[in-house]
Design an enzyme around this catalytic site. Structure first.
Site, short mmCIF file in Angstrom:
data_model
loop_
_atom_site.label_atom_id
_atom_site.label_comp_id
_atom_site.label_asym_id
_atom_site.label_seq_id
_atom_site.Cartn_x
_atom_site.Cartn_y
_atom_site.Cartn_z
N ASP A 92 0.85 -1.20 0.00
CA ASP A 92 0.00 0.00 0.00
C ASP A 92 0.88 1.24 0.00
O ASP A 92 0.99 1.95 1.00
CB ASP A 92 -0.92 -0.02 1.23
CG ASP A 92 -1.89 1.15 1.22
OD1 ASP A 92 -2.02 1.80 0.16
OD2 ASP A 92 -2.52 1.41 2.27
N HIS A 124 -11.77 -15.10 5.86
CA HIS A 124 -10.51 -15.83 5.74
C HIS A 124 -9.70 -15.13 4.66
O HIS A 124 -9.86 -15.39 3.46
CB HIS A 124 -10.75 -17.29 5.35
CG HIS A 124 -11.49 -18.08 6.39
ND1 HIS A 124 -11.10 -18.12 7.71
CD2 HIS A 124 -12.59 -18.87 6.29
CE1 HIS A 124 -11.92 -18.91 8.39
NE2 HIS A 124 -12.84 -19.37 7.55
#
Length: 902
Positions: free
Chosen positions: A654, A868
């Site tokens: 990011d 998940h």
């Protein structure tokens, strides 16, 4: 032993000659059987007669392909004939060979045998005409067309009262027979073609769109005018196409045979001349002739030596983009038609079963054994390098400096730190550059703007059928061949026997290349794991198959860098194992999701917790190295290793860097042009200096600049730097403003951050130096690999989502879910992406590549949704209302930091 070998070789040549003579007789005179059904026999009513030289070449091809001889041509049985045919294409050890896959020595022996037989066949016909004395040019064509038209007009006037169309058509053919005969003789011989369409002496007029450069002397405008005149004759199109098609097939066969021998450069230039003349033919764009004529033509290109290929590329680089596009689209059309007409099965990259290789519809069977497709890709490769070479390339002085820096960097590499262990050193593969690239002395990264955009070279249809796992294996074979050729100076024909699409990265989509990189990294990880297990057994200790790091969430970055530093000093090979992250007091097992979150948190801390590694440009929203940093070079090196580990483990980060960051990672130097993206405000200010119109006095009064600049550090303090010696005492004026701008840009992008960036790159190369990263990917593609795609297509995510445990696409609750999601803000959508996948970055290929799964997690409840992240699965309870669904989703995505919730 040598006498035995010579005897076998002599018998092989004798058998080859006998078989070819039979085929030659069958083609020229026929077998004598009335209405023979053999399509390659002159006694067949549908067989079209061919000239003697063309028949000789065709006889060789029929022998190679084990074609059927008529019964009356041989007193022996058909099986005996087949056995004889087998002898022609069987080596001394009786192992099967062919012209493409055989070894260099076997190819030469076979070519020699067939060539001698061809001479023998020609000598049997004393009336045979040597095509070398023929040639063709615009004047000849126009003159012949005019004479043929006059003959036809005369015959037509004599038969004005007849409406017999069949007779009319026969008379057209009869009138144009001299033209057909000349085309057949010239276009079946590369020697004749090499003398055709030449410029007149001292009368070379260069075309502005299709210039011709030495060693070629081809009038391309005359070629196109001539072809246009020929194919514009009414009623003659099909006949002309048939004549060209019949001539081109033996032409290509003869050129292929010539290229398998060691021939002089002068002969190579004749072949190139012939190829370039044929390349302009309109029938190469006709789908009706692609299966035979085009396939043979493109297959020639795989046999061309690198130096010969470079000559074509250099000439095409002088042509404009529109001319090159004609060739590019023609080849792309051929490839697409070859693919869609074969009814191939789509490959399954996860399937390790090799049985499908035997299937007739397997891509392995079709793509990698199709000389036409391989040749067409090679043809597109020529256009690609011509587009680069003729594009906007960095100055030669800059490229020379970058090469010197690259050599210096290579000499300073810590080989122990990179190789890791003796086991890996003996197994690592060298990723060689394209030999054509080396010959042309041009790298894709040296071209700022190519004549044709890179995405036009990608054939999406074929890419669907590339089996990356198989292709990667073929690529490794090709690299081994290149390595052996470099070490042992072996012939190039051996290298060409192995083909890989990954060796032509301009042709392959980013997602396919990334999958190839994934396989490459996994192999290195497995290698380290095996070596670790082997050493552990010998030393009697527990193996450590992963690079495991255990962290406290309060100090993620500092602890991670400390652990990386420890391993980098003690055992650098550990860094090349698969990453496995654990957080203290958390039970999550890292199957990819924990690693994603680790990098997300580490990068967030790196950019926002008081570190001075990078600073944000508010205008561009890009991060750049801080010129006035307080961080040390070893710390920058560790950050570089961290970024290398991310790309090595296929994790997106990011963070946003400008394009020049990725160019510099690949060894380039930043220039003033790069400031437009990295520092747009500074770029505009410097541009205004260059654009100013006025006297020196007006300039100095307006700008009041010296060769000293002031930059702010991360704490707002201004630090002054001289761009040249005594820069604070040198005023900027109209004469030296270009120097000032260049030095300013160079300081911001290069000199001012030189030590920091070199340390960072050194760390990054710890994980990427011996990988195909620089060979396969452009700087823009590396940006996508590391940081993902900035523009997100949320509709693509919805369309590609799978459903489980009772949910389906048409379930009303799922429709409500997507309506809720559609009303999220962009920030909330990114938070949702981060909650379900572990990162808010979009992978290369778009959001459809995520393969999100939404599974039902029970009936209405007060519990929040969970996820998940390792598998991109959202566990969603079936809430009682749309309002409750939105409320629970918002809470989950906003407070999900850590694996307590996700």
């Amino acid at each position: 032993m040598n006498g035995t070998e010579n005897s076998i070789e002599s018998n092989q040549k004798k058998r080859a000659k006998e078989i070819i003579e039979k085929f030659f007789h069958q083609i020229t005179e026929g077998c004598g059987t009335q209405d023979c059904h053999n399509p390659n026999c002159a006694s067949n009513p549908n067989f079209k007669p061919v000239p003697k030289n063309q028949a000789a070449v065709l006889a060789i091809k029929l022998a190679q392909n084990k074609a059927v001889l008529c019964d009356s041509m041989n007193s022996n049985s058909k099986s005996k004939i087949d056995d004889d045919n087998d002898d022609i294409v069987t080596s001394k050890s009786s192992s099967a060979i062919n012209l493409r896959d055989s070894s260099a020595s076997s190819s030469r022996n076979l070519a020699s045998s067939l060539e001698e037989a061809l001479k023998a066949v020609r000598n049997t016909d004393p009336k045979s005409t040597d095509n070398q004395k023929f040639f063709i040019n615009e004047e000849k064509i126009q003159s012949l067309i005019q004479k043929c038209k006059e003959n036809y007009k005369k015959i037509s006037n004599d038969r004005m009262d007849t409406d017999d169309l069949i007779s009319d058509q026969k008379e057209i053919k009869s009138c144009y027979e001299p033209l057909f005969d000349l085309i057949n003789k010239v276009f079946s011989s590369y020697q004749a073609l090499s003398k055709s369409f030449q410029f007149e002496a001292n009368n070379i007029i260069m075309s502005s769109t299709m210039p011709c450069i030495p060693p070629f002397n081809i009038d391309f405008n005359a070629i196109r005018r001539s072809y246009s005149s020929l194919f514009s004759i009414i009623g003659l199109g099909p006949e002309l196409e048939s004549v060209f098609n019949q001539a081109l097939y033996p032409l290509c066969v003869s050129i292929n045979l010539q290229l398998k021998k060691n021939i002089e450069e002068e002969e190579i230039n004749k072949i190139l001349h012939a190829i370039l003349v044929v390349n302009e033919l309109p029938i190469l764009e006709n789908p009706s002739y692609m299966d035979k004529c085009c396939k043979e033509f493109y297959s020639i290109l795989t046999q061309l030596p690198v130096q010969a290929s470079a000559k074509i590329v250099r000439m095409w680089s002088k042509w404009n983009a529109d001319e090159l596009r004609i060739f590019l689209y023609k080849a792309q059309q051929f490839i697409t038609l070859e693919v869609v007409t074969k009814n191939m099965d789509l490959p399954n990259d996860d399937d390790e079963n090799e049985d499908d290789e035997e299937s007739e519809t397997s891509p392995k069977k079709i793509l990698y054994k199709n000389d036409g497709i391989i040749g067409a890709v090679n043809y597109i490769r020529f256009i690609y390098y011509a587009s680069l070479l003729g594009g906007r390339v960095d100055p030669e002085r800059q490229i020379k400096k970058e090469r010197e820096m690259e050599i210096e960097d290579e000499s300073n590499l810590d080989r122990n730190g990179y190789q890791g262990n003796l086991y890996e050193e003996s197994s690592d593969m060298v990723y060689f550059a394209d030999p054509l690239q080396e010959e042309l002395k041009i790298r894709p990264i040296d071209c700022r703007q190519s004549k044709i955009p890179n995405d036009e070279f990608i054939n999406e249809t074929l890419n669907q059928f590339i089996d990356v796992q198989y292709d990667y294996v073929e690529y490794t074979k090709q690299m081994k061949y290149l390595e052996r050729a470099e070490l042992e100076a072996k012939s190039e024909s051996k290298i060409k026997s192995c083909f890989s699409f990954l060796a032509n990265p301009f042709f392959v989509t980013l997602s396919k290349k990334n999958l190839g990189l994934f396989y490459d990294n996994k192999i290195k990880m497995m290698r380290e794991r095996r070596f670790n297990i082997m050493i552990s057994i010998l030393e009697g200790r527990m193996p450590t198959p992963y690079f495991k790091i255990r962290l406290n969430r309060q100090n993620i970055l500092s602890e991670a860098l400390n652990l990386i530093e420890l391993q980098e000093q003690e055992n650098p090979a550990e860094l090349r194992k698969q990453l496995f992250v654990e957080f203290e007091n958390e039970q999550a097992i890292d199957q990819g999701g924990v690693s994603k979150e680790f990098f997300q948190l580490a990068i967030d801390e790196l950019l926002n917790k008081g570190y001075t590694f990078f600073q944000l440009d508010e205008k561009s929203k890009y991060y750049w190295f801080t010129p006035c940093t307080i961080e040390s070079q070893p710390e920058f090196k560790l950050v570089g290793i961290l970024f290398g580990i991310a790309i090595y483990n296929n994790v997106l980060l990011d963070v946003q860097f400008p394009p020049v960051f990725f160019r510099k990672l690949m060894g380039k130097i930043g220039t003033f042009e790069d400031l437009a993206f990295s520092h747009p405000e500074l770029y505009q200010s410097l541009s205004s200096i260059l654009d100013f119109e006025g006297t020196d006095e007006e300039f100095e009064n307006t700008f009041e600049l010296s060769f000293q600049i002031g930059l702010s550090d991360n704490f707002g303090n201004v630090v002054n730097f001289n761009l040249k010696e005594n820069g604070d005492k040198i005023s900027v004026n109209v004469k030296n403003r270009q120097e000032f701008v260049d030095l300013y840009a160079d300081f911001i992008l290069n000199k001012g951050i030189e030590d920091s960036f070199k340390a960072f790159r050194r760390g990054f190369m710890k994980l990427t130096h011996n990988s195909p990263l620089a060979r396969w990917f452009t700087p823009d593609e590396i940006e996508t690999l590391l940081c993902g795609i900035r523009v997100l297509d949320w509709k693509a995510l919805e369309k590609s989502t799978n459903y489980d445990s009772g949910f389906e696409q048409d379930t009303p609750y799922i429709k409500d879910f997507w309506k809720v999601f559609e009303n999220f803000t962009d920030e909330e959508k990114k938070l949702f992406l981060k909650f379900t996948t572990g990162t808010d970055r979009c992978p290369h290929g778009g959001l459809s590549e995520l393969k999100l799964t939404i599974a039902r997690n029970g009936p209405d409840t007060d519990k929040l949704p969970t996820a998940h992240t390792c598998f991109n699965v959202l566990l969603l309870p079936e809430y009682s209302s749309k309002e409750k669904l939105r409320e629970k989703l918002i809470k989950a995505i906003q407070y999900s930091r850590g694996f307590g919730l996700s």
